[in-house]
Design a protein around this motif. Structure first.
Motif, PDB file in Angstrom:
ATOM      1  N   ASP A  94       0.689  -1.343  -0.098  1.00 47.31           N
ATOM      2  CA  ASP A  94       0.001   0.110  -0.080  1.00 47.31           C
ATOM      3  C   ASP A  94       0.872   1.142   0.032  1.00 47.31           C
ATOM      4  N   PRO A  95       0.880   2.012  -1.261  1.00 49.18           N
ATOM      5  CA  PRO A  95       1.837   3.315  -1.144  1.00 49.18           C
ATOM      6  C   PRO A  95       1.353   4.240  -0.325  1.00 49.18           C
ATOM      7  N   ASP A  96       0.113   4.048   0.343  1.00 49.50           N
ATOM      8  CA  ASP A  96      -0.459   5.194   0.964  1.00 49.50           C
ATOM      9  C   ASP A  96      -0.011   4.983   2.685  1.00 49.50           C
ATOM     10  N   ILE A  97       0.636   3.810   2.991  1.00 48.71           N
ATOM     11  CA  ILE A  97       1.056   3.513   4.313  1.00 48.71           C
ATOM     12  C   ILE A  97       2.625   3.335   4.315  1.00 48.71           C
ATOM     13  N   ALA A  98       3.038   4.168   5.277  1.00 50.31           N
ATOM     14  CA  ALA A  98       4.624   4.308   5.542  1.00 50.31           C
ATOM     15  C   ALA A  98       5.107   4.282   6.977  1.00 50.31           C
ATOM     16  N   LEU A  99       6.105   3.879   7.159  1.00 52.06           N
ATOM     17  CA  LEU A  99       6.688   4.305   8.405  1.00 52.06           C
ATOM     18  C   LEU A  99       7.189   5.620   8.559  1.00 52.06           C
ATOM     19  N   ARG A 100       6.632   6.208   9.426  1.00 51.53           N
ATOM     20  CA  ARG A 100       6.680   7.801   9.565  1.00 51.53           C
ATOM     21  C   ARG A 100       8.275   8.118   9.452  1.00 51.53           C
ATOM     22  N   THR A 101       8.327   9.191   8.860  1.00 50.91           N
ATOM     23  CA  THR A 101       9.876   9.731   8.588  1.00 50.91           C
ATOM     24  C   THR A 101       9.975  10.743   9.356  1.00 50.91           C
ATOM     25  N   HIS A 102       9.020  11.207  10.337  1.00 43.96           N
ATOM     26  CA  HIS A 102       9.342  12.297  11.245  1.00 43.96           C
ATOM     27  C   HIS A 102       8.080  12.352  12.427  1.00 43.96           C
ATOM     28  N   THR A 103       8.151  12.899  13.502  1.00 42.84           N
ATOM     29  CA  THR A 103       7.339  13.039  14.540  1.00 42.84           C
ATOM     30  C   THR A 103       6.173  13.963  14.133  1.00 42.84           C
ATOM     31  N   SER A 104       6.616  14.963  12.916  1.00 47.33           N
ATOM     32  CA  SER A 104       5.627  16.053  12.637  1.00 47.33           C
ATOM     33  C   SER A 104       4.209  15.355  12.312  1.00 47.33           C
ATOM     34  N   SER A 105       4.129  14.227  12.058  1.00 52.82           N
ATOM     35  CA  SER A 105       2.751  13.543  11.866  1.00 52.82           C
ATOM     36  C   SER A 105       2.112  13.622  12.881  1.00 52.82           C
ATOM     37  N   VAL A 106       2.603  13.597  14.080  1.00 51.06           N
ATOM     38  CA  VAL A 106       1.911  13.711  15.434  1.00 51.06           C
ATOM     39  C   VAL A 106       1.140  15.079  15.297  1.00 51.06           C
ATOM     40  N   GLN A 107       2.021  16.348  14.805  1.00 47.04           N
ATOM     41  CA  GLN A 107       1.277  17.660  14.918  1.00 47.04           C
ATOM     42  C   GLN A 107       0.029  17.607  14.145  1.00 47.04           C
ATOM     43  N   VAL A 108      -0.250  16.692  13.030  1.00 45.90           N
ATOM     44  CA  VAL A 108      -1.430  16.904  12.427  1.00 45.90           C
ATOM     45  C   VAL A 108      -2.383  16.252  13.209  1.00 45.90           C
ATOM     46  N   ARG A 109      -1.985  14.980  13.924  1.00 43.45           N
ATOM     47  CA  ARG A 109      -3.021  14.382  14.766  1.00 43.45           C
ATOM     48  C   ARG A 109      -3.643  15.098  15.705  1.00 43.45           C
ATOM     49  N   VAL A 110      -2.642  15.754  16.510  1.00 38.72           N
ATOM     50  CA  VAL A 110      -3.181  16.457  17.686  1.00 38.72           C
ATOM     51  C   VAL A 110      -3.878  17.753  17.268  1.00 38.72           C
ATOM     52  N   MET A 111      -3.584  18.415  16.181  1.00 37.73           N
ATOM     53  CA  MET A 111      -4.415  19.667  15.671  1.00 37.73           C
ATOM     54  C   MET A 111      -5.869  19.057  15.248  1.00 37.73           C
ATOM     55  N   GLU A 112      -5.938  17.877  14.586  1.00 41.31           N
ATOM     56  CA  GLU A 112      -7.006  17.242  14.103  1.00 41.31           C
ATOM     57  C   GLU A 112      -8.287  17.019  15.160  1.00 41.31           C
ATOM     58  N   SER A 113      -7.585  16.667  16.360  1.00 42.76           N
ATOM     59  CA  SER A 113      -8.486  16.164  17.273  1.00 42.76           C
ATOM     60  C   SER A 113      -8.459  17.084  18.520  1.00 42.76           C
ATOM     61  N   ASN A 114      -7.963  18.077  18.626  1.00 44.01           N
ATOM     62  CA  ASN A 114      -8.088  19.295  19.802  1.00 44.01           C
ATOM     63  C   ASN A 114      -8.246  20.630  19.075  1.00 44.01           C
ATOM     64  N   GLU A 115      -8.996  21.515  20.243  1.00 45.20           N
ATOM     65  CA  GLU A 115      -9.073  22.887  20.113  1.00 45.20           C
ATOM     66  C   GLU A 115      -7.899  23.407  20.563  1.00 45.20           C
ATOM     67  N   PRO A 116      -7.418  24.458  20.010  1.00 43.96           N
ATOM     68  CA  PRO A 116      -6.617  25.254  20.510  1.00 43.96           C
ATOM     69  C   PRO A 116      -7.006  25.783  21.959  1.00 43.96           C
ATOM     70  N   PRO A 117      -6.237  26.191  22.986  1.00 40.75           N
ATOM     71  CA  PRO A 117      -4.586  25.942  22.802  1.00 40.75           C
ATOM     72  C   PRO A 117      -4.279  24.727  23.054  1.00 40.75           C
ATOM     73  N   ILE A 118      -3.151  24.538  22.040  1.00 42.39           N
ATOM     74  CA  ILE A 118      -2.448  23.340  22.023  1.00 42.39           C
ATOM     75  C   ILE A 118      -1.056  23.633  22.389  1.00 42.39           C
ATOM     76  N   ARG A 119      -0.394  22.613  23.169  1.00 39.84           N
ATOM     77  CA  ARG A 119       0.875  22.626  23.587  1.00 39.84           C
ATOM     78  C   ARG A 119       1.381  21.560  24.097  1.00 39.84           C
ATOM     79  N   ILE A 120       2.092  21.041  23.154  1.00 44.55           N
ATOM     80  CA  ILE A 120       2.478  19.435  23.251  1.00 44.55           C
ATOM     81  C   ILE A 120       3.918  19.373  22.603  1.00 44.55           C
ATOM     82  N   ILE A 121       4.343  18.221  23.573  1.00 42.23           N
ATOM     83  CA  ILE A 121       5.717  17.545  22.557  1.00 42.23           C
ATOM     84  C   ILE A 121       5.325  16.272  22.371  1.00 42.23           C
ATOM     85  N   ALA A 122       5.849  15.670  21.332  1.00 38.40           N
ATOM     86  CA  ALA A 122       5.636  14.335  20.934  1.00 38.40           C
ATOM     87  C   ALA A 122       7.278  13.524  20.694  1.00 38.40           C
TER      88      ALA A 122
END
Ligand code: PHE
Length: 339
Positions: free
Chosen positions: A159-187
């Motif tokens: 599946d060319p759509d699925i990969a091993l993440r190349t960076h933790t920046s993917s977590v930025q997107v996930r956190v923003m998708e499921s939380n309202e600001p203010p957001i202050r996280i480290i991952a």
């Protein structure tokens, strides 16, 4: 033929095995193809018909006694192996208990976590097997855009759509998708890149991502937070930002901390410049906010990302990244007592 079954039965009951191999010899002696039971059964024809039945019964009894002996010994061994029955583990080596040591990567990760938790960041996480959207598309990497080559990717073959993440920046997107600001996280987490393994790079390593989204967050806020981190972690106050490029931040920068050039090691780890590169950072691109469901007209924010191994190598003077993955006890045990 006079056979003293009583005597044999007594021999069997008196037998106390002290090992599994002794038990096996015992089994073969009585129940084996040329064993005592077989041998005696073959004599049954020669026995007075009136006594045959009794003889047969005694023989069965004898056989059962052997089987019982074997079963009992095995049960004893099992119970000895089960520490919950004995109350202690008999297989444990005697002597002084060896102390464990935390892995250098864990030590650094924990320290970074603590520093950021102290100023209100919480720890978030996301999956290591990631889809294209969270690892690339939502972060402004257009399809077939050369920016994707910045990070050589391990794809899941089918599946060319699925990969091993190349960076933790993917977590930025996930956190923003499921939380309202203010957001202050480290991952913090493991990331993967399809790269040759050498003293300086590895196909698996760890990063810590940081993300802060709120109303009116500015570049100056970001610099101040990074400044605080550099002082808390490295004990060095001087940092500098060099302009850089990441698809998901605008403007983007790379951060160096002034390490000094006092000795030969300083020269080596800073490549003779006195400056040590510690992270990438920038203001979250408005398009990334939009992709993740946050209104860029209302909110702004910054993000940063750093490699844990790099920092651990500097902190513990480790010359080769591979040492962090080989789990050689001689290497790891040097950090005994570090917390
Ligand atoms: N994800 C970037 C990398 O792996 C680092 C980074 C994170 C840069 C957040 C900017 C903001 O190289």
């Amino acid at each position: 033929m006079a056979v003293d079954l009583e005597k044999i039965l007594f021999e069997i009951s008196a037998f106390t095995p002290s090992s599994l191999s002794e038990l096996e010899s015992f089994r073969i002696k009585y129940l084996g193809k040329k064993g005592v039971v077989k041998e005696l059964s073959s004599h049954i024809r020669n026995i007075d018909p009136a006594q045959r039945k009794a003889f047969g019964q005694s023989l069965n009894e004898l056989k059962r006694a052997v089987e019982q002996k074997i079963e009992d010994y095995k049960a004893l061994l099992d119970s000895a192996r089960d520490p919950s029955i004995l109350g202690f583990d008999p297989s444990r080596k005697t002597g002084v208990e060896e102390m464990g040591a935390r892995h250098p990567v864990s030590l650094v990760r924990r320290e970074i976590e603590e520093i950021f938790q102290h100023i209100g960041f919480t720890v978030a996480s996301g999956p290591e097997i990631e889809d294209d959207w969270h690892n690339f598309s939502a972060l402004n990497f257009p399809e077939n855009h050369p920016a994707r080559d910045m990070q050589d990717t391990f794809f899941v073959e089918k599946d060319p759509d699925i990969a091993l993440r190349t960076h933790t920046s993917s977590v930025q997107v996930r956190v923003m998708e499921s939380n309202e600001p203010p957001i202050r996280i480290i991952a913090p987490g493991r990331v993967y890149r399809n790269e040759a393994i050498s003293a300086r790079s590895h196909c698996v390593f760890h990063q810590v991502e940081g993300l802060y989204i709120d109303k009116g967050v500015t570049f100056a806020d970001m610099v101040q937070t990074i400044q605080y981190f550099a002082e808390a972690f490295f004990g060095k106050a001087k940092i500098r930002l060099r302009p850089s490029y990441f698809p998901f931040t605008e403007p983007s920068a790379e951060v160096d901390v002034y390490w000094g050039l006092e000795n030969e090691v300083d020269h080596r780890i800073t490549k003779g410049t006195g400056w040590l590169e510690i992270m990438g950072c920038g203001m979250v691109d408005p398009d990334v906010l939009k992709s993740s469901g946050i209104d860029p007209n209302e909110y702004s924010g910054y993000a940063f990302g750093m490699g844990i191994e790099r920092i651990a190598m500097n902190r513990f003077q480790i010359g080769d990244i591979r040492m962090l993955f080989e789990n050689d006890i001689r290497f790891l045990s040097q950090l005994k007592g570090a917390w």
